[in-house]
Design an enzyme around this catalytic site. Structure first.
Site, mmCIF file in Angstrom:
data_model
loop_
_atom_site.group_PDB
_atom_site.id
_atom_site.type_symbol
_atom_site.label_atom_id
_atom_site.label_comp_id
_atom_site.label_asym_id
_atom_site.label_seq_id
_atom_site.Cartn_x
_atom_site.Cartn_y
_atom_site.Cartn_z
ATOM 1 N N TYR A 51 0.878 -1.217 0.010
ATOM 2 C CA TYR A 51 -0.089 -0.048 0.036
ATOM 3 C C TYR A 51 0.745 1.439 0.043
ATOM 4 O O TYR A 51 1.808 1.268 0.825
ATOM 5 C CB TYR A 51 -0.771 0.130 1.193
ATOM 6 C CG TYR A 51 -1.776 1.342 1.515
ATOM 7 C CD1 TYR A 51 -2.741 1.605 0.390
ATOM 8 C CD2 TYR A 51 -1.504 2.161 2.431
ATOM 9 C CE1 TYR A 51 -3.241 2.765 0.538
ATOM 10 C CE2 TYR A 51 -2.329 3.375 2.632
ATOM 11 C CZ TYR A 51 -3.331 3.703 1.625
ATOM 12 O OH TYR A 51 -4.035 4.641 1.601
ATOM 13 N N ASP A 65 -0.711 16.158 5.109
ATOM 14 C CA ASP A 65 -1.264 15.283 4.225
ATOM 15 C C ASP A 65 -2.663 16.292 3.922
ATOM 16 O O ASP A 65 -3.821 15.911 4.563
ATOM 17 C CB ASP A 65 -1.893 14.047 5.005
ATOM 18 C CG ASP A 65 -2.779 12.949 3.835
ATOM 19 O OD1 ASP A 65 -2.798 13.352 2.803
ATOM 20 O OD2 ASP A 65 -3.339 11.965 4.520
ATOM 21 N N ASP A 92 -3.096 5.177 -2.777
ATOM 22 C CA ASP A 92 -4.114 6.467 -2.160
ATOM 23 C C ASP A 92 -4.051 7.435 -3.328
ATOM 24 O O ASP A 92 -3.197 8.156 -3.476
ATOM 25 C CB ASP A 92 -3.442 6.841 -1.051
ATOM 26 C CG ASP A 92 -4.312 8.216 -0.200
ATOM 27 O OD1 ASP A 92 -5.133 8.552 -0.815
ATOM 28 O OD2 ASP A 92 -3.970 8.460 0.835
ATOM 29 N N ASP A 94 -6.374 10.118 -2.838
ATOM 30 C CA ASP A 94 -6.812 11.178 -2.270
ATOM 31 C C ASP A 94 -8.530 11.486 -2.651
ATOM 32 O O ASP A 94 -9.045 10.521 -3.170
ATOM 33 C CB ASP A 94 -5.994 12.610 -2.505
ATOM 34 C CG ASP A 94 -4.804 12.543 -1.445
ATOM 35 O OD1 ASP A 94 -4.976 11.895 -0.490
ATOM 36 O OD2 ASP A 94 -3.830 13.076 -1.716
ATOM 37 N N HIS A 119 -7.495 4.034 -4.659
ATOM 38 C CA HIS A 119 -8.890 4.199 -3.900
ATOM 39 C C HIS A 119 -8.934 5.859 -3.782
ATOM 40 O O HIS A 119 -7.946 6.658 -3.754
ATOM 41 C CB HIS A 119 -8.858 3.723 -2.433
ATOM 42 C CG HIS A 119 -7.801 4.414 -1.529
ATOM 43 N ND1 HIS A 119 -8.070 5.622 -0.930
ATOM 44 C CD2 HIS A 119 -6.889 3.899 -0.866
ATOM 45 C CE1 HIS A 119 -7.086 5.948 0.115
ATOM 46 N NE2 HIS A 119 -6.402 4.841 0.054
ATOM 47 N N GLU A 121 -11.492 9.292 -2.408
ATOM 48 C CA GLU A 121 -12.282 9.485 -1.429
ATOM 49 C C GLU A 121 -13.283 10.508 -1.611
ATOM 50 O O GLU A 121 -13.236 11.154 -2.410
ATOM 51 C CB GLU A 121 -11.393 9.851 0.013
ATOM 52 C CG GLU A 121 -10.608 11.071 -0.184
ATOM 53 C CD GLU A 121 -9.648 11.085 0.537
ATOM 54 O OE1 GLU A 121 -9.587 12.115 1.583
ATOM 55 O OE2 GLU A 121 -8.621 10.082 0.607
ATOM 56 N N CYS A 129 -6.470 13.878 7.030
ATOM 57 C CA CYS A 129 -6.464 12.308 7.399
ATOM 58 C C CYS A 129 -7.783 11.856 7.952
ATOM 59 O O CYS A 129 -8.465 12.629 8.640
ATOM 60 C CB CYS A 129 -5.338 12.076 8.479
ATOM 61 S SG CYS A 129 -5.453 10.707 9.318
ATOM 62 N N ARG A 162 -13.945 4.890 -1.176
ATOM 63 C CA ARG A 162 -13.342 5.307 0.190
ATOM 64 C C ARG A 162 -14.502 6.398 0.773
ATOM 65 O O ARG A 162 -14.917 7.370 -0.004
ATOM 66 C CB ARG A 162 -12.028 5.853 0.629
ATOM 67 C CG ARG A 162 -12.103 6.516 1.894
ATOM 68 C CD ARG A 162 -10.458 6.971 2.192
ATOM 69 N NE ARG A 162 -10.512 8.119 3.104
ATOM 70 C CZ ARG A 162 -9.590 8.623 3.712
ATOM 71 N NH1 ARG A 162 -8.179 8.259 3.221
ATOM 72 N NH2 ARG A 162 -9.573 9.658 4.613
ATOM 73 N N GLU A 192 -13.980 4.471 5.923
ATOM 74 C CA GLU A 192 -12.734 5.049 7.226
ATOM 75 C C GLU A 192 -13.139 5.259 8.398
ATOM 76 O O GLU A 192 -14.293 5.497 8.400
ATOM 77 C CB GLU A 192 -12.065 6.156 6.087
ATOM 78 C CG GLU A 192 -11.140 7.058 7.080
ATOM 79 C CD GLU A 192 -9.634 6.109 7.302
ATOM 80 O OE1 GLU A 192 -9.841 5.242 7.901
ATOM 81 O OE2 GLU A 192 -8.724 6.636 6.759
ATOM 82 N N ASN A 215 -8.560 -0.138 7.668
ATOM 83 C CA ASN A 215 -7.405 0.470 7.777
ATOM 84 C C ASN A 215 -7.005 0.443 9.169
ATOM 85 O O ASN A 215 -7.472 0.811 10.143
ATOM 86 C CB ASN A 215 -7.558 2.342 7.411
ATOM 87 C CG ASN A 215 -6.331 3.128 7.800
ATOM 88 O OD1 ASN A 215 -5.346 2.621 7.898
ATOM 89 N ND2 ASN A 215 -6.649 4.220 7.697
#
Length: 308
Positions: A51, A65, A92, A94, A119, A121, A129, A162, A192, A215
């Site tokens: 990952y 982040d 990721d 985002d 993924h 989101e 985060c 996500r 998440e 996660n």
């Protein structure tokens, strides 16, 4: 032999290999790898998938982040990890770096770089985060459009949607969003920041038959569970996103403190990877053997203007 060597590269796409891993029994364990060295070490420990965390990437660059890195910066990380380990990689993505067309560009760029899954989101930029407060979400229909765009742009890459809705709009809203994202083309769902075993189990029952990602980040809202426990709850994948970076950063802090205090590294040698260990991990001797096996190029002699 290092995976950089052409005849050692996987012949099957990363996406197809990731899908095959999802199809087999058991849970797919995907430890975070923040660079090529970490990826090789994870592979040597026996893992067959990895990952790549946005939080780990940005932190390694000295940034928070908040969705402020670019597609090209992420593909640099993807290429080094895929090249060094040869393993299928979940990345990721985002919020997709924009709207539908940007999401399609991201998916194609990541797949070409060697990602096996991505993924995206449903947060609004600047995103946070998933285990922090103050998150805001896009309308569910907007996220569904991004998922559909991602699926349309994909060849073999696995599309994971996500949702951060559990901590913003409530558990039921997270379930409804997840179902909409599956209808829009998501291959798997990443709920998440669930914070109890009961929530994990209930979500799995509500999304019966859909591959789910858990996660297992440290210092977040999720209690510590093992991979086996997540499998029992109904999850198909589990990530430890920033663990490798956190361990590395802690060790680096001790090193710099020791140099400042002791005037050198002599008291830290026992904690270091040796030169021999480093060369073994990166395959230095394999490269040297390859270099020695290549026939030296013969430079043609110039032809005389008179033909003699």
């Amino acid at each position: 032999m290092p995976y950089l060597i052409a005849n050692q590269l996987p012949e099957i796409s990363a996406g197809k290999r990731f899908r095959a891993a999802l199809a087999r029994p058991g849970i797919y364990c995907l430890p975070g790898a923040h660079n090529g060295q970490a990826a090789i070490q994870a592979k040597q420990a026996g893992f067959d998938g990895l990952y790549l965390s946005g939080a780990a990437m940005t932190a390694s660059m000295g940034l928070p982040d908040l969705g402020i890195i670019t597609v090209d910066e992420v593909t640099f990380f993807i290429r080094q990890i895929a090249r060094s380990s040869g393993l299928p990689l979940l990345v990721d993505g985002d919020t997709g770096y924009g709207e539908a067309l940007n999401v399609m560009h991201m998916v194609r760029a990541f797949e070409e770089a060697g990602a096996g899954a991505v993924h995206l989101e449903d947060q609004i930029l600047p995103k946070k985060c998933g285990h922090l407060n103050g998150k805001s979400l896009v309308p569910a229909t907007d996220m569904a459009a991004k998922v559909a765009a991602a699926k349309k742009a994909s060849r073999d890459i696995v599309i994971v949607a996500r949702t951060d809705a559990a901590g913003v709009e409530g558990f039921d809203a997270a379930v409804e969003r997840a179902k909409l994202y599956v209808q829009s083309g998501a291959d798997a769902i990443f709920p998440e920041a669930l914070n109890t075993r009961e929530m994990f189990e209930k979500f799995a029952r509500k999304l019966d038959g859909v591959p789910l990602l858990a996660n297992m980040t440290e210092f977040g809202k999720t209690p510590f569970f093992t991979a086996e426990q997540f499998e029992e709850m109904g999850y198909k994948m589990v990530i430890w996103p920033v663990s490798s970076l956190r361990v590395a950063n802690k060790a680096q802090a001790r090193l710099y403190a020791a140099i400042a205090q002791d005037g050198g590294t002599h008291n830290m040698v026992a904690e270091m990877q040796t030169r021999a260990e480093l060369y073994d991990v990166i395959g230095l001797h394999d490269y040297e053997e390859l270099d020695a096996s290549i026939v030296k190029t013969i430079v043609p002699q110039p032809v005389s203007p008179t033909g003699t």
